[in-house]
Write a protein that holds these residues in place. Structure first.
Motif, short mmCIF file in Angstrom:
data_model
loop_
_atom_site.label_atom_id
_atom_site.label_comp_id
_atom_site.label_asym_id
_atom_site.label_seq_id
_atom_site.Cartn_x
_atom_site.Cartn_y
_atom_site.Cartn_z
N GLN A 1 0.80 -1.22 0.00
CA GLN A 1 0.00 0.00 0.00
C GLN A 1 0.84 1.28 0.00
N THR A 2 2.06 1.22 0.49
CA THR A 2 2.83 2.45 0.63
C THR A 2 3.86 2.64 -0.48
N PHE A 3 4.87 1.78 -0.55
CA PHE A 3 5.99 2.05 -1.43
C PHE A 3 6.15 1.08 -2.60
N ALA A 4 5.38 -0.01 -2.64
CA ALA A 4 5.53 -0.96 -3.74
C ALA A 4 5.21 -0.33 -5.10
N ILE B 1 -5.94 -1.51 -8.80
CA ILE B 1 -6.11 -2.84 -9.37
C ILE B 1 -5.89 -3.91 -8.31
N TYR B 2 -4.91 -3.69 -7.45
CA TYR B 2 -4.67 -4.65 -6.36
C TYR B 2 -5.91 -4.79 -5.49
N MET B 3 -6.51 -3.66 -5.09
CA MET B 3 -7.68 -3.70 -4.20
C MET B 3 -8.88 -4.35 -4.88
N LEU B 4 -9.09 -4.02 -6.15
CA LEU B 4 -10.21 -4.63 -6.87
C LEU B 4 -9.98 -6.13 -7.04
N GLY B 5 -8.74 -6.52 -7.33
CA GLY B 5 -8.44 -7.94 -7.43
C GLY B 5 -8.66 -8.65 -6.11
N SER B 6 -8.28 -7.98 -5.02
CA SER B 6 -8.49 -8.56 -3.70
C SER B 6 -9.97 -8.75 -3.41
N ALA B 7 -10.79 -7.76 -3.79
CA ALA B 7 -12.22 -7.87 -3.56
C ALA B 7 -12.81 -9.04 -4.34
N GLY B 8 -12.42 -9.17 -5.62
CA GLY B 8 -12.91 -10.28 -6.42
C GLY B 8 -12.43 -11.62 -5.90
N GLY B 9 -11.17 -11.68 -5.49
CA GLY B 9 -10.64 -12.93 -4.95
C GLY B 9 -11.32 -13.33 -3.66
#
Length: 414
Positions: free
Chosen positions: A243-246, A267-275
């Motif tokens: 969430q910070t530096f990646a 995209i990471y957060m949306l992917g996490s929600a779908g997963g």
């Protein structure tokens, strides 16, 4: 000591109502995680603050939340989760109002501290309600909706506060956030009858039958509790890095266009929600929880190592963020089921309070650690650190699951 008694599971329609209302409350708690950082540019100019000073405001939030989360579990077990949930949401509303009226740095610190106190109770509250009120066949779905709602809260907050700040001002953005909390408070209050959980004496005696002695603090002797704490610390440490530096580390490593950097996290957060939605169906069998976690975070760790060491084109990096998000999301309901198995009867709030405080500890430590890697000019170490934390998650999940099975198999347990 009085404690929350197990409640009769709700019907199918009752399950849905409980899951939705708890999900709304959980979304608000995650929403308040991210009302401050997106407004840093405005606050920096308004008060002449450095980014280090602004970062300390967020640290105050998570430190207070982490300390309070351990204590909140005891309060939930004593008075029941509903009054604590109502008080926590009210604190969010007050904290945002304080931030809106802040005359200076001290006001920002006070607002962050109040929000941290409000956030402290949410995992003990949420899981106490879900574990006691939702029927067992639907618990996997409940955990999935709970995780998705948190991701949506994270995704909504930056867009919400930045949009209002751009058109009206940062004080108006905080004031609007206070109204969001008040709206959620009204929803919970109007549905309070389905969330109410009875409180009575004597549950600790039953807890002793499963390896948790009757004393209020004796659950801390259970190895599964501390192994689960370590699991959540590693989880938060990895998430904090992402969430910070990646995203910025990816830009430096692979030439990701600047306008795509923020997109990586979305995209990471949306992917996490779908997963997470998929993971709710996979975890119907609680015995599979460790294996699901192992496979998902194993893939995520390999992706992180690949981002650190392989030459990817810039356009591919958001896709890799999405793969990691999906993997983490699929594992989330299994993670929650793992902790449910670790919690003996009568100590649910306390166990969740201690275990989930690991999230706040990890989120407090990760930003300065990964920030140091960036300051040293080694962005690849950010991704390798994320990968190491994800590998630790796998080991922690299997060790926590094994400790729970040993406890349940001990003589005298039921």
């Amino acid at each position: 000591m009085s404690s929350v008694a197990p409640a009769a599971p709700a019907s199918g329609s009752g399950d849905t109502r409980i899951i939705v209302v708890v999900g709304i409350a959980h979304a608000v708690s995650h929403f308040f995680h991210l009302i401050l950082p997106p407004l840093f540019p405005w606050l920096k100019d308004a008060f002449g603050l450095s980014y280090s000073e602004l970062g300390m405001v967020v640290t105050v939030f998570f430190v207070i939340s982490g300390i309070g989360q351990s204590l909140a579990g005891f309060l939930v077990d004593r008075v029941g989760p509903l009054p604590v949930m109502l008080g926590a949401i009210l604190l969010f509303a007050i904290s945002a109002a304080v931030l809106a009226a802040a005359p200076g740095y001290a006001g920002l610190m006070l607002g962050a501290a109040l929000a941290g106190v409000g956030n402290a109770s949410f995992h003990p509250v949420d899981y106490s309600i879900l574990n006691r009120k939702v029927s067992t066949p639907r618990l996997g779905h409940a955990y999935a909706v709970h995780g998705i709602s948190g991701n949506l809260g994270w995704a909504l907050a930056p867009v919400f506060v930045v949009t209002i700040a751009q058109f009206a001002g940062w004080r108006e953005a905080f004031a609007a956030a206070s109204l969001v909390a008040l709206a959620a408070l009204a929803v919970v209050w109007l549905n309070r009858e389905v969330l109410e959980t009875p409180v009575h004496h004597g549950v600790e005696t039953a807890a002793a039958g499963r390896g948790a002695p009757g004393g209020a603090f004796d659950f801390l002797r259970l190895p599964a509790v501390w192994l689960s704490f370590g699991f959540f610390f590693a989880y938060a440490f990895a998430l904090g890095g992402v969430q910070t530096f990646a995203p910025e580390a990816s830009r430096l490593l692979h030439g990701v266009p600047l306008e795509w950097v923020a997109l990586c996290l979305t995209i990471y957060m949306l992917g996490s929600a779908g997963g997470t939605m998929v993971g709710g169906f996979l975890v119907r069998d609680a015995a599979r929880a460790e294996r699901i976690i192992g496979v998902c975070f194993g893939i995520a760790a390999l992706v992180a190592v690949g981002v650190a060491l392989l030459p990817w084109p810039g356009w591919a990096v958001p896709v890799l963020f999405g793969v990691m998000g999906v993997c983490g999301g699929i594992a989330n309901p299994s993670r929650d089921m793992l902790i449910r198995r670790a919690a003996p009867p009568g100590a649910t709030g306390r166990v969740y309070g201690v275990v989930y405080s690991g999230l706040d500890v990890g989120m407090s430590i990760a930003p300065p650690f990964f920030g140091l890697m960036m300051d040293m000019g080694m962005p690849a170490l950010v991704w390798l650190g994320v990968a190491i934390a994800q590998a630790m998650l796998i080991a922690g999940a299997f060790r926590a699951g094994r400790a729970t099975r040993v406890r349940d198999a001990a003589p005298g347990t039921a």
